[in-house]
Write an enzyme that holds these catalytic residues in place. Structure first.
Site, PDB file in Angstrom:
ATOM      1  N   CYS A 159       0.665  -1.230  -0.096  1.00  0.00           N
ATOM      2  CA  CYS A 159      -0.085  -0.029  -0.086  1.00  0.00           C
ATOM      3  C   CYS A 159       0.849   1.144   0.041  1.00  0.00           C
ATOM      4  CB  CYS A 159      -0.910   0.208   1.020  1.00  0.00           C
ATOM      5  SG  CYS A 159      -1.846  -1.669   1.380  1.00  0.00           S
ATOM      6  N   HIS A 284      -3.952   7.886   5.831  1.00  0.00           N
ATOM      7  CA  HIS A 284      -3.971   6.576   5.477  1.00  0.00           C
ATOM      8  C   HIS A 284      -5.247   5.836   5.603  1.00  0.00           C
ATOM      9  CE1 HIS A 284      -2.683   2.663   3.473  1.00  0.00           C
ATOM     10  NE2 HIS A 284      -2.419   1.857   4.588  1.00  0.00           N
ATOM     11  N   HIS A 318      -9.934   1.224  -0.786  1.00  0.00           N
ATOM     12  CA  HIS A 318      -8.399   1.351  -0.535  1.00  0.00           C
ATOM     13  C   HIS A 318      -7.959   0.669  -1.780  1.00  0.00           C
ATOM     14  CE1 HIS A 318      -4.613   0.724   0.846  1.00  0.00           C
ATOM     15  NE2 HIS A 318      -4.694  -0.056   1.787  1.00  0.00           N
TER      16      HIS A 318
END
Length: 393
Positions: A159, A284, A318
């Site tokens: 990520c 995040h 995400h």
């Protein structure tokens, strides 16, 4: 150290395709991007941030070896800034233009279909290409489409990959190896990661709810965000970047957020800024119990007086390796438009977490310049990256 600028941006994600559509949805907190999607996980239909706008076709001869959804997403982003890209190639030459991308899925969905056919028929389908599942594929496709001969590679750090692609591109420019770099991230929806996150119990059956006491996990999305980075003055400057690897656990972040703090402080140091000079922080904010607890502690430690912040993942899902680049793109749009992405959640703060200063719909950057915005990304394995974007000096 020479200054580096993000001169052009192409973007496609669940809220829309192109800067105009994405900005309109982003700053309004529009939640149309996520939809319940059956068929990806047996007996489940989780909300997913799939791109619903038509994607461009890949023409021959590249279609024979490079035609997959990941590359079509990337092509959509590239075509938005093709004029800027072609001008950079004409100015510098194809050997001085690099490509650095972040990805984690690539064409693994097409490879999964091919493997299923092989198991059933004991023969590969005619359209199976092993190259679909190679991580270098998206960067190589873009370089082949544009006939580039500069450095070309993919970063795959889960990520943080999209953010790390920008960091690596900046280093190529500062080392004098390139005069322009196409950098960013791309990832697509695929059964392999979706079922993996489901097996971990990390996915929410409803829209994700970052930093709420009622948060229950992530939603997954897909996106491509592509920047043209050069040393030539442009609208947005990459002021600073920081990274760290705390290696706390294979999938869980260190509970005190020490690695996250280190990455944020390293970015501030490179930019020559104090925490109070940051106007906005894109979190995040995955809405998992562990990430949000760690991140809230890290933000409170680095910004003891607070900072306007939000997680945009309820709007996009995400997007995995694309997330760091996509959320840097949101900061780029904020600097252009003067508006801030709102925190979209139920408003039920977790009393166990430090209080954060969440943004709301309609909030804007403070009057006057310069503005500086931060975006943080955290990944499996304790891999952390932080970017600071600002108005061009």
């Amino acid at each position: 150290m020479s200054a580096t600028y993000l001169n052009a941006l192409g973007v496609v994600c669940a809220p829309g395709a192109g800067k105009a559509a994405v900005a309109e949805a982003l700053f309004a907190g529009a939640e149309h991007g996520l939809h319940a999607e059956p068929g990806w996980i047996p007996e489940h239909a989780p909300p997913l941030g799939g791109v619903r706008t038509p994607l461009p076709a890949i023409s021959e001869p590249l279609a024979a070896t490079r035609d997959n959804r990941c590359n079509r997403l990337l092509l959509a982003a590239a075509q938005e800034i093709e004029t800027d890209i072609r001008a950079a190639i004409a100015s510098h030459g194809g050997a001085r233009v690099g490509v650095v991308l972040g990805t984690s899925t690539g064409g693994i969905e097409e490879a999964t279909d091919g493997l299923a056919t092989y198991r059933r028929d004991e023969a590969w389908p005619a359209d199976y290409r092993y190259a679909h599942q190679e991580l270098a594929g998206p960067a190589e496709f873009l370089a082949e489409w544009l006939e580039l001969a500069g450095p070309c590679y993919t970063i795959s750090t889960a990520c943080t990959a999209g953010a790390r692609a920008l960091i690596s591109a900046q280093r190529l420019l500062q080392a004098g190896l390139c005069d322009a770099v196409l950098c960013g991230g791309v990832d697509t929806l695929a059964r392999l990661p979706l079922n993996g996150f489901h097996a971990l119990g990390a996915m929410d059956s409803a829209r994700c709810n970052p930093f709420s006491r009622e948060r229950h996990g992530i939603n997954i999305g897909e996106a491509a965000a592509l920047f043209l980075m050069t040393r030539e003055r442009g609208p947005v400057q990459l002021l600073g970047a920081g990274s760290s690897s705390d290696a706390y656990h294979m999938s869980s972040p260190g509970p005190e957020g020490l690695g996250a703090r280190q990455a944020m402080r390293a970015a501030l140091t490179q930019a020559g800024l104090e925490p109070a000079q940051i106007d906005y922080l894109n979190l995040h904010g995955t809405a998992t119990a562990h990430n949000d607890a760690m991140e809230a502690q890290a933000v409170a430690a680095v910004f003891p007086h607070g900072v306007p912040c939000s997680s945009t993942k309820p709007l996009t899902g995400h997007t995995l390796a694309a997330a760091g680049a996509l959320e840097a793109a949101f900061c780029w749009l904020s600097l252009r438009d003067g508006r801030l992405p709102p925190q979209c959640w139920d408003g039920l703060a977790d009393p166990e977490l430090p209080a954060l200063r969440f943004t709301e719909v309609g909030m804007r950057l403070p009057d006057g310049q310069p503005h500086r915005l931060m975006s943080s990304s955290f990944a499996f394995g304790g891999n952390n990256a932080c970017l600071i974007l600002g108005d061009a000096a």
